[in-house]
Structures are given as structure tokens and as C-alpha cells.
Motif scaffolding. Structure first.
Motif, mmCIF file in Angstrom:
data_model
loop_
_atom_site.group_PDB
_atom_site.id
_atom_site.type_symbol
_atom_site.label_atom_id
_atom_site.label_comp_id
_atom_site.label_asym_id
_atom_site.label_seq_id
_atom_site.Cartn_x
_atom_site.Cartn_y
_atom_site.Cartn_z
ATOM 1 N N UNK A 254 -21.339 -34.185 -7.745
ATOM 2 C CA UNK A 254 -21.677 -32.765 -7.602
ATOM 3 C C UNK A 254 -20.550 -31.939 -8.211
ATOM 4 N N UNK A 255 -20.944 -31.012 -9.066
ATOM 5 C CA UNK A 255 -19.954 -30.118 -9.675
ATOM 6 C C UNK A 255 -20.142 -28.737 -9.103
ATOM 7 N N UNK B 77 -9.248 -44.404 -6.331
ATOM 8 C CA UNK B 77 -9.030 -43.166 -7.075
ATOM 9 C C UNK B 77 -10.038 -43.089 -8.221
ATOM 10 N N UNK B 78 -10.730 -41.969 -8.296
ATOM 11 C CA UNK B 78 -11.745 -41.780 -9.327
ATOM 12 C C UNK B 78 -11.309 -40.668 -10.280
ATOM 13 N N UNK B 79 -11.676 -40.817 -11.538
ATOM 14 C CA UNK B 79 -11.482 -39.753 -12.516
ATOM 15 C C UNK B 79 -12.830 -39.500 -13.188
ATOM 16 N N UNK B 80 -13.176 -38.239 -13.293
ATOM 17 C CA UNK B 80 -14.457 -37.892 -13.900
ATOM 18 C C UNK B 80 -14.178 -37.109 -15.184
ATOM 19 N N UNK B 81 -14.769 -37.544 -16.273
ATOM 20 C CA UNK B 81 -14.680 -36.817 -17.528
ATOM 21 C C UNK B 81 -16.026 -36.172 -17.803
ATOM 22 N N UNK B 82 -16.007 -34.892 -18.049
ATOM 23 C CA UNK B 82 -17.277 -34.238 -18.383
ATOM 24 C C UNK B 82 -17.106 -33.416 -19.646
ATOM 25 N N UNK B 83 -18.201 -33.137 -20.265
ATOM 26 C CA UNK B 83 -18.202 -32.160 -21.341
ATOM 27 C C UNK B 83 -19.613 -31.651 -21.492
ATOM 28 N N UNK C 145 -30.257 -41.960 -12.058
ATOM 29 C CA UNK C 145 -31.241 -41.505 -13.034
ATOM 30 C C UNK C 145 -30.614 -41.117 -14.368
ATOM 31 N N UNK C 146 -29.285 -41.103 -14.416
ATOM 32 C CA UNK C 146 -28.614 -40.780 -15.673
ATOM 33 C C UNK C 146 -28.901 -39.380 -16.177
ATOM 34 N N UNK C 147 -29.037 -38.430 -15.274
ATOM 35 C CA UNK C 147 -29.338 -37.053 -15.704
ATOM 36 C C UNK C 147 -28.754 -36.036 -14.728
ATOM 37 N N UNK C 148 -28.655 -34.830 -15.226
ATOM 38 C CA UNK C 148 -28.188 -33.714 -14.399
ATOM 39 C C UNK C 148 -29.349 -33.116 -13.626
ATOM 40 N N UNK C 149 -29.039 -32.546 -12.492
ATOM 41 C CA UNK C 149 -30.017 -31.744 -11.747
ATOM 42 C C UNK C 149 -29.412 -30.374 -11.528
ATOM 43 N N UNK D 102 -21.488 -37.174 -17.911
ATOM 44 C CA UNK D 102 -20.124 -37.461 -17.465
ATOM 45 C C UNK D 102 -19.845 -38.965 -17.414
ATOM 46 N N UNK D 103 -18.565 -39.292 -17.519
ATOM 47 C CA UNK D 103 -18.128 -40.684 -17.411
ATOM 48 C C UNK D 103 -17.184 -40.767 -16.215
ATOM 49 N N UNK D 104 -17.345 -41.820 -15.413
ATOM 50 C CA UNK D 104 -16.531 -41.949 -14.207
ATOM 51 C C UNK D 104 -15.686 -43.218 -14.304
ATOM 52 N N UNK D 105 -14.437 -43.067 -13.984
ATOM 53 C CA UNK D 105 -13.521 -44.206 -13.972
ATOM 54 C C UNK D 105 -12.975 -44.407 -12.577
ATOM 55 N N UNK D 106 -12.694 -45.651 -12.286
ATOM 56 C CA UNK D 106 -12.008 -45.954 -11.031
ATOM 57 C C UNK D 106 -10.731 -46.693 -11.375
ATOM 58 N N UNK D 107 -9.660 -46.382 -10.661
ATOM 59 C CA UNK D 107 -8.391 -47.043 -10.946
ATOM 60 C C UNK D 107 -8.387 -48.434 -10.325
ATOM 61 N N UNK D 108 -8.246 -49.433 -11.171
ATOM 62 C CA UNK D 108 -8.080 -50.800 -10.684
ATOM 63 C C UNK D 108 -6.584 -50.979 -10.420
ATOM 64 N N UNK D 109 -6.219 -50.901 -9.150
ATOM 65 C CA UNK D 109 -4.798 -50.799 -8.819
ATOM 66 C C UNK D 109 -4.033 -52.089 -9.052
ATOM 67 N N UNK D 110 -4.729 -53.208 -9.028
ATOM 68 C CA UNK D 110 -3.999 -54.457 -9.246
ATOM 69 C C UNK D 110 -3.758 -54.678 -10.736
#
Lengths: 176, 691
Positions: free
Chosen positions: B640-641, B584-590, B658-662, B595-603
Motif C-alpha cells: 500500500x502506498x 528488512x524490505x526495500x521497495x522500488x517504484x517508478x 495479481x501483478x497490478x495496481x488498484x 514495483x519491485x520488492x527486495x528482502x535483505x538476506x542477512x546471512x
């Protein structure tokens, strides 16, 4: 012409084998080796079956594209799959054991023979085995195993590697 | 010890084995000539003892051992053969390793090599090939020939088990074969002979250089053959293989021994003769002269006893000359030999042996990564691998128009746009999309329905008032496991969960008490994963609903940390949740930062920030976000947004590499967007449905 007609209680195996032998035909490999095989086993190969139906199976069927070693393997496979008593589970187990000992070049030979003789199951299983063998292997390993010389220039090869760098990440080392 | 074997039987068996071995012509020769160094005799006795023990300990009934076609026994049988190969190689292994076959081959192949100065280059290659093919033949036939020995031993063993010793008696009665070879020919075992030999060669070199190689071969061959016939006339072979072996169902016809077959083997014999004629020229490359003569003697048997013996002798010769003493190495060497022989003469030949169809089949079954690496093997593989490459397709972005029935579909990989007229959707609002199905809601009639835009299939559901609340389904409505789920908070501590499935007459709504405060978010941060619906609350708490047990719980997973400098305005909109392969991924943007992306570490029940997505691509959307692996080109490791059509752009992407938007960030204020304007949808099978 099922041999089991002669064997109603299904216990005595020997007459069955002999029965098969009486209707055997001979397959001759590219290097001149001859193998006798029961018609029922040979019939699992669509190609041989057609030859038998066309009645060119009078004596010896020459198989100029299959060498002796490969033919012996194919015949072992056919015999098992033509066995009356063998359950699907037996056959599956046999296939597993049968293929597990083979090197890639042998597998390719068997696959080609399976294709040539039109033995669907064998062909499919062997291909699957080759595919599994190639899993996560380096390009160099594949070249060595399949005895292929690269005809790319260094630049061309570099180009592919650059474009798909991710496909080269975490590949098995060649040692194993 | 095998309980079935009496003391007497054991003794008889041992004797029988020794007899068989003593009649093993090649072994006798090896022993008599001390090819396996000075203690050859001792070693051969050891071999007998070893074999006896092997049989005596054998727990398997020998009859079944003989049944070659039986799969497990086939292996046993093979092992037996191998064992004997190995044993004999070990026991006859010599410490002198200077005349190794490998070296020999290299020398034959070396174009500038001096060892065959008489022959022109082309002939030398020919010769090398002949030599190699014979070696190969020998390797192939060797096990078969040995197999006959094994069979004989097995029969003997079985008889011993039953207390009959007939075949042993028979063996005893027949006289031991007289193995002899021309000592005269091999008289240059000693040092002085060697020198003479070299001189001879030198002479040959001088005179032969003028002759065309072909003629020289032709002249030499008959002469040599004649000599061979005379030399090898007394060699005899006790033969268990004179009758064809019949082993359960298939017969190995010992073709090499029948007269008819001799004709077909003419070519082979010619080859051997050719080889023999030139073996004199090989002399220099063999450091050890008596081994060379052993080699010559092998060929003296060719014309009398057929090629198998020759091959076997040659094999013994190989084994004697090989230095490796342990079994594994020998097995490897055998394979290497085979491979080298087949590979070296013409590599392209082998490659083209794999027909395109077979290669296509193999390459098409590889994973994308393996397929791509296979394409770097050679040009032929590149063409085939590319033609069968199965990359995943990214989802398309479907745009909902403000007016009219014309819907736009955008393929991000091709950057192409397609249109469909879908009057069925008039007046409805998109809620969720998955597996090519849209979930739609018509506010005026509170109608809830599934719709597939490509097939125009429509599946109605019981109506439900859906305010701006999150809703999702677990699988395509055509699947029996399809469940719809929606949640809204009644109070911070109470949520109302409504579920339904296609074909149901009404929605089931249950209120649940929350242990932790849960305020459901307006936009879909909701995924179905491992049979559970996961949704993220407005403040980032994780609520989990189990549709099987009908349970709801707010997990004590700390909310993903929102970066400090994230812009406050519309911050709840800049969060997306996607699922892939049980992750499960969560993306935070502003609008201000990347953006910052998180993944749920289920254990460990924590959100872990991701530096890279690896081969995954995320497709973020307010209503339903998705993830894909195995996309081609630059789409990997990207988010992709879906985006307002802003300067003609359909979507924007953020590359983690690349750490950038296109395109480069202008002002991606997600809060300003209409959330019902677009949705990611599975691409169509083909384009036939489009305008």
C-alpha cells in the motif's frame, strides 16, 4: 486444619497422608464410580468447595457431568496441586507430563470437567493444550478429532477455501 | 537382575506370580478352552515368566511404584497396566481373525443387515448401543481391574525383596479356584453343533418376525437370566479387590461389588441381560462358534460376580478375537473402539458437548490461519470462529493539512475517513511515526517532540536542527528502550550521527568515517531491526548503527538492483524501506513499471527479489514504512502506498498476487508528491477520540 501442624520437622510424610484421609470426602462420577479425595485437594475446585461450604458434603458428592475416567484424572491433578511439599516447578512439570499423554477427546472431557468443577488452572492448561494440538492441522483432521460432521454444502466450503486460500497453504498432512 | 532380590526370593516371587496367574479366572478359562489357540497354556506360562522378569529387573522401588498419585509413578503404573494388557493380548492372540469385533459392530449397525432379522430396526440400534456401551465400560474398567492384579504382584515383589513370603504362602494355602462353566451349554464347539445352531436361529427368525421386538425382549430376558444364574454358579474369583484399594490419598471404591451399588447397576444388568437374550441372535455373525460360547459363558458370570468380571472376560474375548498381534495396534484399537462407540451413535451429541464458551476460548487462541481453517469445520464453528477472530488491523493513513488544524485519518480496510482537530501540531512537520506515536519537528523553534494524536499526550525532546534528514526512533517514547537516531553526511566519507532518548537534556552527535561512500538519502529509508538502525544511502548502500556500542558501519551489501527501465526522474523518491519480524524490505517504484520488492538476506548479505510477500502487507511511505501480517481479506500480499488524494483516492495498492495496481495505474509519479503530507500510523483502540 493444615496437617503440617502435626508434622513440625516436615520429614515424616505418612502421618500427613493419614491425616488427609481422615478428612476425605467421596466424589461419585456419572457412571457410579466413587473416589475418595482429601478435603484440601477437593477444595481446589471452587465448585466442590462451595458444595462443602453449603454442607452438602456430608457423604458423597455426586458429579453427574463427569465420568469415572475423567474424574480419576481430575483427582490426580488435584492431589498433586494440593500436595504440601510440591513446589511450583514440580507442579508445572507434573502438569506437562499429566497432559502430554492425553488424546484430544480426553482433553475435551477434562476441560469440561475443569470448567464444571471450576478448577481454573486445569481448565486453562487443558485449553492451551487443545489449542496447541490444533496448530496447522487440516480441516479434515479437526473434524475427525472432534467428531464433527460438516453441515456445509460443497459450495459453501469451497467459498471459504477460495476466500482464504492462503490459510490452507502448508497445512500438516493428516498422516501425523 | 535386581540386586535386592536373593535367589530364594526370586524363586518365591516367580512361584507367586505363577500362582496369581493361575488364579486369574479369565486367563484360566482362556487357557482351558484354548481361546488363544492350541498353545494357550504355554502362552500363559510365558506371561508369568515375562511378568517375573519384569519385576526382577525393576530398578524402581516397588513402594514408589504403588504410589499411583505421584505423577511419574502414575505413568509407570499406567505402563504396567498397559504392559500386562499387551502381554496377555499378545500371548493369547489367536491366528483366527474371522470373528473380529469390528465386523460384528458393522453388522449390528448395518440397517439392511440380516444378522438380526428378528428385531426391528429401532431395537437393533438400541441393541447396538447397549452393546457398544458395555464394550466401552469394559475398556474403561479393564485397567482398573488389572491394576489390582498389578498391585498384588507388587506387594508380593516387595515382600520378596524383604525376604517375607507371606502373601505367597497365603496364596498357596487357598485352593485354586475352580473355574468351570457349563460344557453342556457350550457343547456345540464342534461342527455338528453349529449346524443345529443355525437352524435354531432360522426358526427364531421365522417366528419372531411377527412379534414386536420389545415384547420379545421382555419375554426373553428373565428366562435367560435364570439360565445364566444356573450356569455360572461355580465360578469363583480370588479377589484382591474385595477391600477397597487405598492408594496414597485416594481410594478407589470398588463400587460394583457392594450390594447397594447393585441397585444402581440394575440398569446395566438389565442391559446385559437384554444383550444376552439377543446374543443368541448374534450367533450368525460370529464365524467361530466356540468363541461365541465363550462369549455366552462370560455373561453367565455376570449375575454372580458383578459386571467387572464380565467386562474383563469380555475384554479377553475381544483380545482373543482381535487379530492384531503387536502392542501398538492393540492400544490403537482400544482407542478406536472407544471412539467409535462414542462417535457413531450420535455425532451431533458429541459436538454439542463442547459448550460454546469452551469452543470460543479455544478458537480465540488460535492463530489467524488456524482460526480460518477452523471456521470451515461446520456452521457452528464458523459462527464462533468468526466472532472471536483476531485479525491484525492495518495502519491508518494520517493526512497533514496545508492549512488549519483538521487532520484526516483514513482506515484502508474499511475505506472510511475520520477527523481530529489537533491544534498542538500547528506549524510542525511530521518526521516519523511508530507504535501510535508521531515524531514532529517545528522548524521555527527547532523543537522536536513526540505526540500521540489519540491520547493527545506530548513528550518534548531536546531541540535539534533537523534539515531534511532522516530520523527515526526505536520504540514508543514511553518505553525505556526508546532511542532516537538521525544521520546526515558531512562529506561522502564522513557521516554525523545524532542520538537522543526521552528525558535526555541534549542530543549526542558523533562523526564517523565511512569505509564506503555513504550519502544519506533525504527520505526515510531507515528502520530499526534487531537492535540496530539500518538505513539505505541515496545509491542503495546499507549503513548500520548500533546504539548500544555506538558504532557505525557501511555494510558491503551490494545495493538492491534498480530495474533498468525504472524512470530516472525523481528516482530517489521511489524507494521505501520497511521492517517486519526481523526482516528488512526495500521497495522500488517508478511511474512506468510495477514495483519491485527486495528482502535483505542477512546471512548471505544480499538483497533478494521477492515474488510474493506471503501473508505480509507492506505500507510504504516517504517518512516511515511499515509491514503487517495477518491482515484479512484482499490486503494480504500487497503493498500500500500513501498517495495524494487523487480523484478521491487516499492510497493505492499493488497486489503481488495479481501483478497490478488498484486502482489500475494512471500515473503514479511518486516524485511529484509532498512527502510531508501523510504518514502511516497505528490505528486507535477505539473511535471515541474522533469528531
Amino acid at each position: 486444619m493444615a496437617p503440617k501442624n502435626k508434622n513440625p520437622n516436615g520429614e515424616n510424610v505418612v502421618p500427613e497422608v493419614q491425616q488427609k484421609k481422615t478428612q476425605a470426602l467421596i466424589l461419585k462420577s456419572s457412571d457410579g464410580e466413587e473416589f475418595s479425595i482429601s478435603k484440601s485437594a477437593a477444595g481446589l475446585s471452587v465448585a466442590i468447595k462451595n458444595m462443602m461450604e453449603d454442607d452438602c458434603a456430608g457423604g458423597v458428592i455426586p458429579l453427574p457431568l463427569v465420568d469415572g475416567g475423567t474424574l480419576a484424572r481430575v483427582i490426580t491433578y488435584l492431589n498433586k496441586h494440593a500436595e504440601d511439599g510440591a513446589s511450583d516447578e514440580d507442579k508445572r512439570k507434573f502438569d506437562e507430563e499429566f497432559l502430554s499423554g492425553m488424546e484430544v477427546d480426553v482433553l475435551c472431557d477434562v476441560a469440561l470437567a475443569g470448567n464444571y468443577l471450576d478448577i481454573r488452572g486445569l481448565f486453562h492448561d487443558v485449553c492451551q493444550r487443545i489449542v496447541n494440538g490444533m496448530k496447522n492441522k487440516s480441516v479434515e483432521w479437526v473434524r475427525k478429532t472432534f467428531r464433527i460432521e460438516s453441515d456445509f454444502t460443497a459450495e459453501e466450503e469451497e467459498q471459504i477455501k477460495k476466500e482464504y486460500a492462503w490459510a490452507w497453504e502448508g497445512v500438516d498432512s493428516d498422516a501425523d | 537382575m535386581n540386586p535386592g532380590l536373593t535367589a530364594e526370593a526370586a524363586a518365591q516371587l516367580h512361584e507367586g506370580i505363577n500362582l496369581v496367574i493361575s488364579r486369574w479366572a479369565a486367563l484360566r478359562m482362556a487357557v482351558e478352552n484354548e481361546w488363544g489357540s492350541r498353545d494357550s497354556l504355554q502362552k500363559s506360562q510365558q506371561l508369568g515368566h515375562h511378568l517375573f522378569r519384569r519385576f526382577a529387573q525393576s530398578k524402581v522401588k516397588v513402594r514408589t511404584l504403588l504410589d499411583v498419585s505421584c505423577p511419574c509413578n502414575y505413568n509407570v503404573f499406567e505402563t504396567f497396566r498397559e504392559r500386562i494388557c499387551l502381554t496377555s493380548s499378545c500371548s493369547l492372540n489367536t491366528e483366527i481373525g474371522d470373528g473380529s469385533i469390528e465386523e460384528l459392530k458393522l453388522k449390528i449397525k448395518s440397517p439392511s443387515g440380516t444378522m438380526l432379522p428378528v428385531l426391528a430396526c429401532s431395537t437393533r440400534m438400541q441393541l447396538a448401543q447397549i452393546y457398544l456401551s458395555i464394550l466401552e465400560q469394559c475398556v474403561i474398567e479393564m485397567p482398573e481391574w488389572l491394576g489390582s492384579k498389578v498391585e498384588k504382584l507388587m506387594v508380593m515383589h516387595e515382600e520378596c525383596l524383604e525376604g517375607i513370603f507371606e502373601s505367597i504362602k497365603r496364596l498357596k494355602k487357598t485352593n485354586a479356584p475352580n473355574i468351570s462353566y457349563n460344557r453342556q451349554a457350550g457343547s456345540n464347539h464342534d461342527g455338528s453343533g453349529n449346524d443345529n445352531d443355525d437352524d435354531e436361529d432360522d426358526n427364531n427368525d421365522d417366528t419372531g418376525g411377527d412379534n414386536s421386538p420389545e415384547t420379545e425382549m421382555e419375554v426373553d430376558a428373565p428366562d435367560c437370566q435364570l439360565r445364566l444364574n444356573q450356569q455360572g454358579s461355580t465360578a469363583n474369583e480370588p479377589s484382591p479387590k474385595q477391600a477397597p484399594k487405598v492408594v496414597d490419598g485416594w481410594t478407589v471404591v470398588a463400587s460394583r461389588h457392594s450390594r447397594e451399588e447393585k441397585k444402581s447397576n440394575l440398569l446395566r444388568q438389565q442391559n446385559i441381560t437384554l444383550l444376552f437374550s439377543s446374543t443368541f441372535n448374534f450367533k450368525k455373525c460370529l464365524a467361530c462358534k466356540n468363541r461365541f460360547w465363550a462369549f455366552v459363558t462370560l455373561y453367565t458370570h455376570v449375575n454372580n460376580n458383578g459386571t467387572i468380571i464380565c467386562c474383563y472376560f469380555l475384554f479377553i474375548f475381544i483380545m482373543v478375537t482381535f487379530k492384531q498381534s503387536d502392542g501398538c495396534r492393540l492400544a490403537e484399537t482400544l482407542q478406536d473402539n472407544k471412539r467409535v462407540q462414542r462417535g457413531q451413535p450420535d455425532e451431533q451429541q458429541i459436538q454439542s458437548d463442547l459448550p460454546t464458551e469452551l469452543l470460543e476460548l479455544i478458537l480465540s487462541q488460535l492463530s489467524l490461519r488456524d482460526n480460518i481453517r477452523a471456521s470451515a469445520v461446520c456452521k457452528r464453528w464458523l459462527n464462533i470462529a468468526t466472532s472471536v477472530r483476531m485479525a491484525n488491523k492495518p495502519p491508518w493513513l494520517m493526512f497533514f493539512p496545508k492549512f488549519g488544524d483538521l487532520y484526516e485519518f483514513y482506515d484502508p480496510s474499511q475505506r472510511k475517513t475520520y477527523w481530529l482537530e489537533l491544534p498542538e501540531l500547528n506549524g510542525s512537520r511530521i518526521c516519523y511515526a511508530k507504535e501510535g506515536w508521531l515524531l514532529l519537528y517545528k522548524p521555527r523553534t527547532q523543537r522536536v517532540f513526540f505526540f500521540c494524536p489519540y491520547t493527545r499526550e506530548l513528550i518534548d525532546l531536546p531541540s535539534l536542527e533537523l534539515t531534511y534528514q532522516i530520523v527515526a526512533f526505536s520504540a514508543a517514547p514511553t518505553s525505556p528502550s526508546c532511542i532516537l537516531f538521525t544521520v546526515k553526511h558531512v562529506s561522502p566519507t564522513v557521516v554525523a550521527v545524532s542520538t537522543c532518548h526521552p528525558g535526555a537534556t541534549e542530543w549526542t552527535t558523533v562523526n564517523y568515517q565511512n569505509r564506503l561512500p555513504f550519502v544519506s538519502s533525504i527520505w526515510n529509508k531507515l528502520v530499526f531491526c534487531r537492535g540496530l538502525f539500518y538505513c539505505l544511502s541515496l545509491t542503495g548502500w546499507l549503513g548500520v548503527y548500533d546504539p548500544q556500542k555506538s558504532t557505525w558501519a557501511v555494510h558491503s551489501v551490494p545495493p538492491p538492483k534498480c530495474p533498468e527501465n525504472f524512470f530516472v526522474k525523481n528516482w530517489w523518491k521511489g524507494k521505501f524501506m520497511a521492517e517486519h519480524n526481523e526482516d528488512i524490505f526495500v521497495i522500488y517504484t517508478c511511474s512506468a513499471v510495477n514495483p519491485v520488492i527486495y528482502k535483505l538476506d542477512q546471512t548471505n548479505k544480499v538483497w533478494v527479489e521477492m515474488e510474493t510477500l506471503g501473508g505480509t502487507t507492506l505500507f510504504a511511505n516517504f517518512l516511515s514504512s511499515h509491514a503487517r501480517t495477518d491482515l484479512l481479506g484482499t490486503m494480504r500480499n500487497n503493498v500500500f502506498f500513501s498517495k495524494v488524494r487523487f480523484y478521491g483516492k487516499r492510497c493505492v495498492s499493488y497486489s503481488l498476487d495479481n501483478g497490478r495496481y488498484y486502482p489500475r495505474k494512471q500515473c503514479y509519479d511518486w516524485g511529484e508528491q509532498d512527502p510531508f503530507e501523510s504518514v502511516w500510523i497505528e490505528p486507535p483502540e477505539d473511535l471515541s477520540a474522533f469528531l
